[in-house]
Scaffold this motif. Sequence first.
Motif, mmCIF file in Angstrom:
data_model
loop_
_atom_site.group_PDB
_atom_site.id
_atom_site.type_symbol
_atom_site.label_atom_id
_atom_site.label_comp_id
_atom_site.label_asym_id
_atom_site.label_seq_id
_atom_site.Cartn_x
_atom_site.Cartn_y
_atom_site.Cartn_z
ATOM 1 N N ARG A 89 32.388 39.876 10.924
ATOM 2 C CA ARG A 89 32.319 38.904 9.835
ATOM 3 C C ARG A 89 33.633 38.206 9.499
ATOM 4 O O ARG A 89 33.635 37.174 8.905
ATOM 5 C CB ARG A 89 31.717 39.515 8.549
ATOM 6 C CG ARG A 89 30.346 40.121 8.783
ATOM 7 C CD ARG A 89 29.740 40.698 7.543
ATOM 8 N NE ARG A 89 30.387 41.909 7.080
ATOM 9 C CZ ARG A 89 29.985 42.609 6.029
ATOM 10 N NH1 ARG A 89 28.954 42.213 5.322
ATOM 11 N NH2 ARG A 89 30.623 43.708 5.675
ATOM 12 N N GLU A 90 34.775 38.709 9.868
ATOM 13 C CA GLU A 90 36.042 38.029 9.551
ATOM 14 C C GLU A 90 36.322 36.967 10.592
ATOM 15 O O GLU A 90 37.237 37.087 11.392
ATOM 16 C CB GLU A 90 37.182 39.043 9.588
ATOM 17 C CG GLU A 90 37.668 39.503 8.243
ATOM 18 C CD GLU A 90 38.776 40.524 8.377
ATOM 19 O OE1 GLU A 90 38.585 41.645 7.901
ATOM 20 O OE2 GLU A 90 39.810 40.198 8.985
ATOM 21 N N ALA A 91 35.515 35.930 10.587
ATOM 22 C CA ALA A 91 35.528 34.991 11.697
ATOM 23 C C ALA A 91 36.595 33.913 11.550
ATOM 24 O O ALA A 91 36.779 33.353 10.470
ATOM 25 C CB ALA A 91 34.148 34.341 11.813
ATOM 26 N N PHE A 92 37.255 33.614 12.677
ATOM 27 C CA PHE A 92 38.203 32.516 12.767
ATOM 28 C C PHE A 92 37.581 31.458 13.666
ATOM 29 O O PHE A 92 37.116 31.753 14.758
ATOM 30 C CB PHE A 92 39.539 33.001 13.337
ATOM 31 C CG PHE A 92 40.286 33.878 12.371
ATOM 32 C CD1 PHE A 92 39.984 35.223 12.254
ATOM 33 C CD2 PHE A 92 41.283 33.352 11.551
ATOM 34 C CE1 PHE A 92 40.655 36.032 11.347
ATOM 35 C CE2 PHE A 92 41.955 34.159 10.639
ATOM 36 C CZ PHE A 92 41.635 35.500 10.538
ATOM 37 N N PHE A 93 37.607 30.221 13.187
ATOM 38 C CA PHE A 93 36.865 29.129 13.830
ATOM 39 C C PHE A 93 37.757 28.241 14.684
ATOM 40 O O PHE A 93 38.936 28.047 14.375
ATOM 41 C CB PHE A 93 36.192 28.261 12.768
ATOM 42 C CG PHE A 93 34.970 28.876 12.163
ATOM 43 C CD1 PHE A 93 35.081 29.914 11.241
ATOM 44 C CD2 PHE A 93 33.712 28.426 12.497
ATOM 45 C CE1 PHE A 93 33.952 30.496 10.684
ATOM 46 C CE2 PHE A 93 32.575 28.992 11.933
ATOM 47 C CZ PHE A 93 32.703 30.027 11.032
ATOM 48 N N GLY A 94 37.157 27.668 15.721
ATOM 49 C CA GLY A 94 37.812 26.623 16.496
ATOM 50 C C GLY A 94 37.657 25.277 15.821
ATOM 51 O O GLY A 94 37.059 25.159 14.745
ATOM 52 N N GLN A 95 38.207 24.260 16.487
ATOM 53 C CA GLN A 95 38.207 22.914 15.926
ATOM 54 C C GLN A 95 36.859 22.215 16.084
ATOM 55 O O GLN A 95 36.619 21.185 15.458
ATOM 56 C CB GLN A 95 39.265 22.043 16.618
ATOM 57 C CG GLN A 95 40.680 22.570 16.482
ATOM 58 C CD GLN A 95 41.290 22.253 15.128
ATOM 59 O OE1 GLN A 95 40.723 22.547 14.079
ATOM 60 N NE2 GLN A 95 42.459 21.663 15.139
ATOM 61 N N GLY A 96 36.019 22.743 16.918
ATOM 62 C CA GLY A 96 34.682 22.192 17.058
ATOM 63 C C GLY A 96 34.532 21.231 18.222
ATOM 64 O O GLY A 96 35.514 20.621 18.677
ATOM 65 N N THR A 97 33.302 21.113 18.714
ATOM 66 C CA THR A 97 32.911 20.089 19.674
ATOM 67 C C THR A 97 31.855 19.227 19.014
ATOM 68 O O THR A 97 30.831 19.739 18.556
ATOM 69 C CB THR A 97 32.325 20.700 20.960
ATOM 70 O OG1 THR A 97 33.341 21.414 21.650
ATOM 71 C CG2 THR A 97 31.753 19.611 21.855
ATOM 72 N N ARG A 98 32.127 17.931 18.970
ATOM 73 C CA ARG A 98 31.126 17.011 18.423
ATOM 74 C C ARG A 98 30.172 16.640 19.541
ATOM 75 O O ARG A 98 30.578 16.011 20.522
ATOM 76 C CB ARG A 98 31.772 15.759 17.841
ATOM 77 C CG ARG A 98 30.747 14.774 17.276
ATOM 78 C CD ARG A 98 31.399 13.545 16.669
ATOM 79 N NE ARG A 98 32.205 13.884 15.505
ATOM 80 C CZ ARG A 98 31.727 14.182 14.307
ATOM 81 N NH1 ARG A 98 30.417 14.148 14.085
ATOM 82 N NH2 ARG A 98 32.530 14.473 13.316
ATOM 83 N N LEU A 99 28.920 17.051 19.428
ATOM 84 C CA LEU A 99 27.896 16.724 20.415
ATOM 85 C C LEU A 99 27.057 15.569 19.894
ATOM 86 O O LEU A 99 26.508 15.650 18.796
ATOM 87 C CB LEU A 99 27.002 17.935 20.687
ATOM 88 C CG LEU A 99 25.828 17.677 21.645
ATOM 89 C CD1 LEU A 99 26.348 17.353 23.047
ATOM 90 C CD2 LEU A 99 24.889 18.876 21.687
ATOM 91 N N THR A 100 26.991 14.513 20.697
ATOM 92 C CA THR A 100 26.164 13.359 20.359
ATOM 93 C C THR A 100 25.107 13.203 21.435
ATOM 94 O O THR A 100 25.443 13.013 22.609
ATOM 95 C CB THR A 100 27.007 12.075 20.264
ATOM 96 O OG1 THR A 100 28.039 12.258 19.292
ATOM 97 C CG2 THR A 100 26.140 10.889 19.855
ATOM 98 N N VAL A 101 23.851 13.304 21.054
ATOM 99 C CA VAL A 101 22.741 13.134 21.983
ATOM 100 C C VAL A 101 22.160 11.741 21.768
ATOM 101 O O VAL A 101 21.792 11.376 20.648
ATOM 102 C CB VAL A 101 21.668 14.211 21.766
ATOM 103 C CG1 VAL A 101 20.536 14.048 22.779
ATOM 104 C CG2 VAL A 101 22.273 15.604 21.858
ATOM 105 N N VAL A 102 22.088 10.989 22.867
ATOM 106 C CA VAL A 102 21.624 9.590 22.748
ATOM 107 C C VAL A 102 20.324 9.387 23.548
ATOM 108 O O VAL A 102 19.982 10.187 24.401
ATOM 109 C CB VAL A 102 22.698 8.590 23.217
ATOM 110 C CG1 VAL A 102 23.932 8.685 22.335
ATOM 111 C CG2 VAL A 102 23.056 8.824 24.679
#
Lengths: 111, 112
Positions: free
Chosen positions: B99-112
């Motif tokens: 539960r003590e989670a450290f997050f990344g910056q993320g990937t923005r996924l765009t589905v077209v």
Amino acid sequence: GENVGLHLPTLSVQEGDNSIINCAYSNSASDYFIWYKQESGKGPQFIIDIRSNMDKRQGQRVTVLLNKTVKHLSLQIAATQPGDSAVYFCAESDGNNRLAFGKGNQVVVIP
Amino acid sequence: EPEVTQTPSHQVTQMGQEVILHCVPISNHLYFYWYRQILGQKVEFLVSFYNNEISEKSEIFDDQFSVERPDGSNFTLKIRSTKLEDSAMYFCASSVRIREAFFGQGTRLTVV
């Protein structure tokens, strides 16, 4: 950013003043709580956590208060700085291996 | 300071295509997670992974989703046949303890 459209509660605070951000949770079985800060275009950043056997925990310039009776969590930021401008999320866990996030509060620091 | 690293930062894919999102968790962490945040909504839990198997998953994490830790350092999320509603920011996280989670910056996924 990711939180556009959420119509987040917004706290505007003068630089140097203290900020208090509130969070109500609904799961009375939750026993672990975290505050995260999310700046635009970035992932949630861990600030401070607290377990349900405590009612207060202090970090560097931050304090988290937990009131289990009314299921309320707050984050206090002392001497707010421009870099504190962000969306703040509380998250809770009830013993399983997942976090449930709240909607978030936008903090805007006025220089 | 160690951090969770995600690639790519932005992925555009056609509906129906498979996509793989990549994450390198913090090296001494034992628990790995994927979360997503649809534009304008809350961060939502997808899956947790420990000891080379899924430990928990949400109702969002259906048969279209899978996770893998192919080489002891990478942690991937695969979406087999993307739908428009899969468009979101996908966050990888890791932790030493539950539960003590450290997050990344993320990937923005765009589905077209």
